[in-house]
Structure formats: C-alpha cells, structure tokens
Design a protein around this motif. Structure first.
Motif, PDB file in Angstrom:
ATOM      1  N   MET A   1       0.822  -1.211   0.000  1.00  0.00           N
ATOM      2  CA  MET A   1       0.000   0.000   0.000  1.00  0.00           C
ATOM      3  C   MET A   1       0.859   1.265   0.000  1.00  0.00           C
ATOM      4  O   MET A   1       0.530   2.265  -0.647  1.00  0.00           O
ATOM      5  N   ARG A   2       1.940   1.221   0.735  1.00  0.00           N
ATOM      6  CA  ARG A   2       2.787   2.407   0.897  1.00  0.00           C
ATOM      7  C   ARG A   2       3.835   2.580  -0.200  1.00  0.00           C
ATOM      8  O   ARG A   2       4.467   3.639  -0.280  1.00  0.00           O
ATOM      9  N   ASN A   3       4.006   1.553  -1.035  1.00  0.00           N
ATOM     10  CA  ASN A   3       5.065   1.605  -2.038  1.00  0.00           C
ATOM     11  C   ASN A   3       4.471   1.431  -3.435  1.00  0.00           C
ATOM     12  O   ASN A   3       4.353   0.308  -3.943  1.00  0.00           O
ATOM     13  N   LYS A   4       4.073   2.531  -4.043  1.00  0.00           N
ATOM     14  CA  LYS A   4       3.446   2.497  -5.358  1.00  0.00           C
ATOM     15  C   LYS A   4       4.377   1.909  -6.416  1.00  0.00           C
ATOM     16  O   LYS A   4       3.955   1.131  -7.278  1.00  0.00           O
ATOM     17  N   LYS A   5       5.640   2.271  -6.348  1.00  0.00           N
ATOM     18  CA  LYS A   5       6.609   1.775  -7.328  1.00  0.00           C
ATOM     19  C   LYS A   5       6.737   0.254  -7.260  1.00  0.00           C
ATOM     20  O   LYS A   5       6.802  -0.428  -8.294  1.00  0.00           O
ATOM     21  N   LEU A   6       6.756  -0.298  -6.044  1.00  0.00           N
ATOM     22  CA  LEU A   6       6.838  -1.748  -5.876  1.00  0.00           C
ATOM     23  C   LEU A   6       5.586  -2.418  -6.425  1.00  0.00           C
ATOM     24  O   LEU A   6       5.678  -3.469  -7.082  1.00  0.00           O
ATOM     25  N   ARG A   7       4.413  -1.842  -6.166  1.00  0.00           N
ATOM     26  CA  ARG A   7       3.162  -2.396  -6.692  1.00  0.00           C
ATOM     27  C   ARG A   7       3.198  -2.432  -8.219  1.00  0.00           C
ATOM     28  O   ARG A   7       2.807  -3.430  -8.833  1.00  0.00           O
ATOM     29  N   GLU A   8       3.654  -1.346  -8.828  1.00  0.00           N
ATOM     30  CA  GLU A   8       3.708  -1.283 -10.296  1.00  0.00           C
ATOM     31  C   GLU A   8       4.671  -2.315 -10.859  1.00  0.00           C
ATOM     32  O   GLU A   8       4.388  -2.959 -11.881  1.00  0.00           O
ATOM     33  N   GLN A   9       5.804  -2.492 -10.187  1.00  0.00           N
ATOM     34  CA  GLN A   9       6.793  -3.478 -10.632  1.00  0.00           C
ATOM     35  C   GLN A   9       6.219  -4.894 -10.534  1.00  0.00           C
ATOM     36  O   GLN A   9       6.357  -5.704 -11.459  1.00  0.00           O
ATOM     37  N   MET A  10       5.570  -5.178  -9.396  1.00  0.00           N
ATOM     38  CA  MET A  10       4.965  -6.503  -9.216  1.00  0.00           C
ATOM     39  C   MET A  10       3.815  -6.728 -10.202  1.00  0.00           C
ATOM     40  O   MET A  10       3.638  -7.842 -10.701  1.00  0.00           O
ATOM     41  N   SER A  11       3.054  -5.686 -10.491  1.00  0.00           N
ATOM     42  CA  SER A  11       1.952  -5.795 -11.449  1.00  0.00           C
ATOM     43  C   SER A  11       2.457  -6.205 -12.820  1.00  0.00           C
ATOM     44  O   SER A  11       1.900  -7.086 -13.480  1.00  0.00           O
ATOM     45  N   ASN A  12       3.525  -5.586 -13.247  1.00  0.00           N
ATOM     46  CA  ASN A  12       4.114  -5.915 -14.542  1.00  0.00           C
ATOM     47  C   ASN A  12       4.646  -7.347 -14.546  1.00  0.00           C
ATOM     48  O   ASN A  12       4.458  -8.095 -15.521  1.00  0.00           O
ATOM     49  N   ASN A  13       5.283  -7.751 -13.447  1.00  0.00           N
ATOM     50  CA  ASN A  13       5.782  -9.120 -13.347  1.00  0.00           C
ATOM     51  C   ASN A  13       4.636 -10.133 -13.391  1.00  0.00           C
ATOM     52  O   ASN A  13       4.761 -11.200 -14.001  1.00  0.00           O
ATOM     53  N   CYS A  14       3.534  -9.790 -12.733  1.00  0.00           N
ATOM     54  CA  CYS A  14       2.359 -10.663 -12.726  1.00  0.00           C
ATOM     55  C   CYS A  14       1.838 -10.901 -14.135  1.00  0.00           C
ATOM     56  O   CYS A  14       1.560 -12.037 -14.532  1.00  0.00           O
ATOM     57  N   TYR A  15       1.701  -9.826 -14.878  1.00  0.00           N
ATOM     58  CA  TYR A  15       1.151  -9.921 -16.231  1.00  0.00           C
ATOM     59  C   TYR A  15       2.008 -10.823 -17.118  1.00  0.00           C
ATOM     60  O   TYR A  15       1.487 -11.684 -17.841  1.00  0.00           O
ATOM     61  N   GLU A  16       3.325 -10.642 -17.060  1.00  0.00           N
ATOM     62  CA  GLU A  16       4.217 -11.454 -17.888  1.00  0.00           C
ATOM     63  C   GLU A  16       4.217 -12.913 -17.448  1.00  0.00           C
ATOM     64  O   GLU A  16       4.175 -13.833 -18.267  1.00  0.00           O
ATOM     65  N   TRP A  17       4.234 -13.122 -16.138  1.00  0.00           N
ATOM     66  CA  TRP A  17       4.299 -14.464 -15.579  1.00  0.00           C
ATOM     67  C   TRP A  17       3.027 -15.261 -15.816  1.00  0.00           C
ATOM     68  O   TRP A  17       3.046 -16.473 -16.027  1.00  0.00           O
ATOM     69  N   ALA A  18       1.874 -14.569 -15.840  1.00  0.00           N
ATOM     70  CA  ALA A  18       0.577 -15.241 -15.975  1.00  0.00           C
ATOM     71  C   ALA A  18       0.345 -15.813 -17.366  1.00  0.00           C
ATOM     72  O   ALA A  18      -0.559 -16.636 -17.549  1.00  0.00           O
ATOM     73  N   LYS A  19       1.143 -15.414 -18.333  1.00  0.00           N
ATOM     74  CA  LYS A  19       0.942 -15.893 -19.702  1.00  0.00           C
ATOM     75  C   LYS A  19       1.033 -17.413 -19.811  1.00  0.00           C
ATOM     76  O   LYS A  19       0.359 -18.029 -20.626  1.00  0.00           O
ATOM     77  N   LYS A  20       1.865 -18.037 -18.957  1.00  0.00           N
ATOM     78  CA  LYS A  20       2.022 -19.495 -19.045  1.00  0.00           C
ATOM     79  C   LYS A  20       0.775 -20.237 -18.580  1.00  0.00           C
ATOM     80  O   LYS A  20       0.645 -21.435 -18.810  1.00  0.00           O
TER      81      LYS A  20
END
Length: 366
Positions: free
Chosen positions: A330-349
C-alpha cells in the motif's frame, strides 16, 4: 483421426467453487479442440442451474432428477439406480475417456467402467497434505493401485513428488497439470484504486476470519484503503458479525458475480488468506489482470508466487505478517507497479491455450 469422446464427471455444477469453474473451462476448451464432450453431474438435480456456462454443444446429464430421488437414493437398496443411469449415458455416447473432477468421483466411476475399455483420469483439486489426512486415504490408494484409474492429475509439482515418494505411486501414473486462468486480458492493466480484493467461498478453509484480523491491523495504520470480499457461504453471518465487533469501517462483503473480471480490474492488491489451498486459482486470475497477491503459504500458492517478485508469501495463518505485507504494498506504489508488470508477464504461461496442450497430450496418450 477422430478425436476421443470425453466425459467430465463432477458432483455438481451448481456451486461457484474452483472445481466447478475448472470443469467448465476444460470442457469448453476440449470442445474447441474438436473433442466430443459431455458432462455428468452425480448429485445435481435437473432443474438446478449451473453457475458457469458450458458451450451449447456440450450436453449435461445428471444421475439424480430431483430432490425426492436424491433422498431415496441414500437408501442402500436404491443406490444402484444412479449407477445404472451413469452407465447408460457412457454407453450412449461411446465414451473413451472419463475425467473425474475430484478424485472421490473415481470411487463411483470405477464401479461402472470395470470390465470396459474406458480410461479414467482422476483429477485432484486439493493438495497432498489434505489427501494424507482424509478418511478416504486408504480407499483412494486402493482405487489408484488397483489399475482401475489410469492417471492421477495433480495441480503442483510438489504434490506430484509427494504422491510418488510418500504413497509410492508409479512416476508414469501421476501427472502435474496447472489450472488455467479462466480470465483473459487484452494487455497490461495499470491499477490506481486503493482497494484490496479477496474472492472465495465464505468457509473456514478460505480463512476470511484471518483476513479480517489482518485488516484490523491495516486500518489502524492506513485509513484510505478498502477491502472487498466477494463470495457467499456458511460463514457469511459470522464474518459480518466479526466486522461489527472489530469496528471495521472499510470492509464490504459482496455476493459472487458473473463479472468477476471487473472486480480484479478495480483492485490493486489481491489477498489469499486460505488455511489450505490445492492450487490458488484466484492468484492466477489476479495475475492475469496484473494484480499482485499477498497469500498464506498454504500449499498451492508456494508454486505460483515468487516471493518479492509477483507478490508476497506469508507464513501460514500469520495474520500479523499478512497485514505487514499488505501495508508494504500500500505504501510503495513503485513496488506495486513493478509486481503488477511481473504478474502480467508471468501469468501468460497459465493461459488456456498453453494448458490445454497438456490435457490433449494426456488424453491422446491413453
């Protein structure tokens, strides 16, 4: 070459759980691969609606017509009637392969396939730890070892290893096939909403009481984020009472919706508070929608979440640690955005077109 005739057998399709959803997703995917597919529900009345939609070309049969029959068939001298109906359905459609959605359906299926050429796949939707402590443990092992079941499909490589090493099942007998994401996204989604989402049946196993305890700690630190729990179940009243007792002001419990995709689209963090989970399909759904998760290490999530990369894994049932990790995101917007991008790429499999390849390969090899 003609594709095999496939029957998916499940207790019922009336509920909104992971088994029901995956049964529907797999049946629909097989139809698009030109298989002849039927679905048999062992304990769902004819007039009971299915929660998830099957393709129109898939015929659904039930072995129980109404509630009166359901009660009557509980008597031992009438228990053979649904088995006779089941056998008739299989014969009518010249079924080659049965996929039992839940390994316990195989205890029924093997009674009607004995002496036939029909191949049986038993699909476990929980995890090995649950299997090991269940009352049916020895009965299911006998069923697997008898040769009446041709393949056991599990949801994680960890479960595959446990079944082979701890139950001494042959390596060729156990197959790991991940659950596919039922959701499709058109691309990466940027999330700005200050909302945490959690979806599931409102039961003790799903751990929403632990989530509320964690949220009680979150609200004391952060007051502008919302928690939405989506689902229904026997614990709904107890959870609503708990919200009152803890004086939680930023929590809502919403009924299950057909448009669950929009719920993920409007959340920035997903939370999985389950006490035990065979796979954690909701974590895959969230990742498909670019939403990072905070989840208890309760079985399946350990194989889905890369801790610190596409979400956080938390010690099982440690609600304080869960609160801490939610607050970090909640307190780290940059970390959330980084994890969001990782989620999207990882979920493709976990897209259905990739997972269905494993299922078709398995079916054709039998």
């Amino acid at each position: 070459m003609n594709k095999k005739n496939v029957c998916l057998t499940i207790h019922s399709l009336a509920s909104s759980g992971g088994e029901e959803r995956m049964c529907t997703v797999l049946a629909n995917a097989l139809i698009h691969r030109d298989y002849n597919v039927i679905v048999v529900t062992l304990n769902q009345c004819e007039k009971e609606k299915t929660t998830f939609k099957l393709e129109k070309s898939i015929k659904r049969y039930t072995c129980v017509k109404n509630n009166i029959e359901r009660k009557l068939f509980s008597y031992s001298f009438l228990k053979k009637i649904p088995l006779i109906r089941y056998k008739h359905i299989l014969d009518k459609h010249k079924v080659d392969v049965i996929i039992d959605v839940d390994i316990h359906q195989s205890l029924v299926t093997t009674k009607v396939t004995k002496g036939t050429a029909i191949k049986v796949i038993s699909w476990d939707h929980f995890n090995y730890e649950r299997f090991a402590i269940r009352w049916s443990h020895d009965i299911m092992l006998d069923c697997f070892n008898s040769g009446e079941v041709d393949k056991l499909v599990v949801l994680t490589e960890t479960d595959k290893k446990n079944f082979i090493e701890k139950e001494h099942l042959p390596k060729h007998f156990v197959e790991c096939i991940y659950n596919p994401s039922p959701l499709q996204s058109d691309g990466f989604i940027s999330h700005k909403e200050k909302k945490v989402l959690s979806v599931g049946r409102l039961t003790e196993q799903k751990g929403f009481d632990l989530l509320l305890k964690a949220w009680n700690l979150v609200e004391k630190e952060i007051g502008d984020w919302q928690l939405e729990i989506v689902g229904s179940g026997v614990d709904e009243g107890k959870l609503k009472e708990m919200i009152k007792e803890l004086h939680l002001s930023n929590v809502t419990i919403s009924p299950f919706t057909d448009d669950i995709k929009s719920k993920y689209a409007n959340a920035s963090i997903y939370c999985l508070p389950s006490r035990t989970e065979g796979f954690g399909l909701v974590v895959v759904e969230a990742a498909t929608m670019s939403v990072p998760s905070v989840a208890f290490a309760c079985g399946g999530p350990e194989e889905i979440i890369c801790d610190g990369e596409n979400g956080f894994l938390v010690e099982s049932e440690n609600h304080r640690m869960m609160a801490e990790k939610m607050i970090v995101l909640m307190r780290n917007k940059k970390l959330r955005e980084q994890m969001s991008n990782n989620c999207y790429e990882w979920a493709k499999k976990f897209q259905i077109e990739n997972i269905i390849e494993n299922w078709t390969r398995l079916i054709e090899a039998l």
